[in-house]
Design an enzyme around this catalytic site. Structure first.
Site, mmCIF file in Angstrom:
data_model
loop_
_atom_site.group_PDB
_atom_site.id
_atom_site.type_symbol
_atom_site.label_atom_id
_atom_site.label_comp_id
_atom_site.label_asym_id
_atom_site.label_seq_id
_atom_site.Cartn_x
_atom_site.Cartn_y
_atom_site.Cartn_z
ATOM 1 C CG ASP A 211 7.561 9.257 5.692
ATOM 2 O OD1 ASP A 211 8.635 8.616 5.547
ATOM 3 O OD2 ASP A 211 6.519 8.958 5.094
ATOM 4 C CD GLU B 179 11.042 0.602 5.724
ATOM 5 O OE1 GLU B 179 10.538 0.464 6.863
ATOM 6 O OE2 GLU B 179 10.653 1.454 4.909
ATOM 7 C CG HIS C 285 10.624 5.723 5.751
ATOM 8 N ND1 HIS C 285 9.820 6.066 6.827
ATOM 9 C CD2 HIS C 285 10.583 4.368 5.690
ATOM 10 C CE1 HIS C 285 9.308 4.980 7.348
ATOM 11 N NE2 HIS C 285 9.759 3.928 6.702
ATOM 12 C CD GLU D 106 8.179 3.637 3.142
ATOM 13 O OE1 GLU D 106 8.095 2.481 2.701
ATOM 14 O OE2 GLU D 106 7.595 3.991 4.187
ATOM 15 C CG ASP E 51 8.094 1.796 9.681
ATOM 16 O OD1 ASP E 51 8.985 2.044 8.847
ATOM 17 O OD2 ASP E 51 6.910 1.665 9.373
ATOM 18 C CG HIS F 118 2.538 1.048 9.811
ATOM 19 N ND1 HIS F 118 2.143 0.948 8.499
ATOM 20 C CD2 HIS F 118 3.805 1.537 9.758
ATOM 21 C CE1 HIS F 118 3.127 1.333 7.693
ATOM 22 N NE2 HIS F 118 4.150 1.691 8.445
HETATM 23 ZN ZN LIG Z 1 9.048 1.981 7.032
#
Ligand SMILES: [Zn+2]
Length: 379
Positions: free
Chosen positions: A79, A166, A77, A141, A109, A352
């Site tokens: 984003d 990932e 992904h 995602e 990520d 994150h």
């Molecule tokens: Zn991810």
């Protein structure tokens, strides 16, 4: 480290591509997929940008080298999650190299993965490809999974095998749970507390509904069990509740939010249907109305125990496949008949989070692994 790897890695991180259900901070991923389309077109890939039907300012990219049946998809992904630059010790929208790590938002990520794919493919492109190599770069995602959802709706046949890069520390992952986040709102009627007949108590209805949900959880936990997971049963968490306003007023409305973590074999549609069927008689008994709505579309569980790709990845990495506690686009790719495994560089522990990084010692092993996979499935 290949010379232009670091350059592309930096370019990808410099293009912000936050996706969020909060429209105030949601961004397009177009600059990222357009950059990837440019660099992969330069390598001889046929590149297609597919705008999302419901968000045309965002797009998936499919970049294809070679043709024919079979083949390998390297997917990720484009984003990222939202970020707060004040919490970072480096610029999140740039690459900073220190202590053997490449820092930046999306390093692990997972925009960094595309720079590794770019580096891995280049030495192989002079060879004859017997099956296609496809780079799939999706939108959204981290928020809605609408990019992967659009691919499924379009029914795009891609390659036979798919690796989603990932961050798994370069260990193969073949299962994760699915997740639902739901809101239950009960509408009764308020009235003076001295006479119960003056209203219909939403809180009392909710009390019975919560009891039914906890009973449903027990039933699920007896029915489904998977020892591959640390938490080997499905879970249902009561997350928050709001209702009523005064001790001497009949509670007029009450809202509960909860999540369900589903094991492979469970389907979100069935779980929602079962819950609704539990709530309806309770609402009727209390003469209240209710709405039961998803807070987001939900993500299905994933398991792949039999694919050829699983065996190849276990053999190439020397690690048995494991489960993870985060969701991916894997169930969507499976719906498109792809033999799918999650396997990529970097660590989910730093994703994150402020000061997200990719360790440099992942770079060369990842490039070598990707090259082995391309040789195995495309050459
Ligand atoms: Zn991810």
């Amino acid at each position: 480290m290949p010379a232009d790897f670091r350059h592309l890695f930096g370019q990808l991180l410099q293009l912000p591509s936050v996706s969020s259900a909060n429209t105030a901070i949601d961004m397009s991923n177009r600059p990222v997929v357009e950059l990837l389309a440019t660099v992969f077109t330069d390598l001889g890939f046929a590149c297609e940008l597919l705008p999302l039907p419901n968000q045309p300012h965002k797009a998936n990219l499919i970049a294809t080298f070679g043709s024919g049946p079979g083949g390998l998809v390297l997917a990720g992904h484009t984003d990222t999650v939202p970020f707060n630059a004040a919490l970072w010790s480096v610029n999140p929208l740039a690459v900073t190299e220190k202590d053997g790590r490449l820092y930046g938002l999306g390093s692990s990520d997972m925009k960094g993965f595309f720079a590794l794919v770019h580096a891995a493919v280049q030495p192989l492109l002079t060879q004859k490809f017997k099956a296609p190599l496809i780079i799939l770069a999706t939108a959204d995602e981290e928020s809605s999974m609408d990019g992967a959802r659009a691919l499924v709706q379009q029914g795009r046949a891609l390659g036979r095998h798919a690796v989603i890069g990932e961050p798994t520390g370069l260990r193969p992952v073949n299962r994760h749970k699915g997740i639902l986040m739901e809101r239950l709102h009960v509408q009764g009627q308020s009235g003076h507390s001295s006479n119960p007949a003056l209203g219909r108590n939403a809180l009392e209805a909710m009390h019975d509904m919560i009891a039914a949900l906890l009973q449903f959880r027990s039933t699920l936990q007896q029915r489904y069990r998977d020892p591959h997971f640390a938490i080997d049963v499905p879970t249902l968490n009561l997350g928050c509740i709001h209702g009523g306003d005064n001790p001497n007023r009949i509670c007029g409305h009450c809202a509960l939010e909860f999540d369900v973590r589903m094991l492979p074999g469970m389907q979100s549609r069935e779980v929602r249907t079962d819950i609704r069927a539990l709530l309806e008689p309770i609402a009727a008994r209390h003469r209240v109305d209710f709405t039961f709505t998803p807070l987001f579309a939900g993500a299905e569980a994933f398991a792949n125990d039999n694919g050829e790709l699983l065996r190849v990845c276990e053999q190439l990495t020397g690690h048995s496949a494991q489960s993870v506690a985060f969701g991916t686009e894997a169930p969507f790719l499976q719906q498109l008949n792809m033999d799918t495994i999650v396997l990529g560089p970097g660590s989910i522990d730093v994703a994150h989070q402020p000061d997200e990084y990719m360790a440099l010692d992942q770079v060369q092993p990842c490039i070598s692994l990707l090259q082995s996979l391309i040789r195995r499935f495309c050459l």
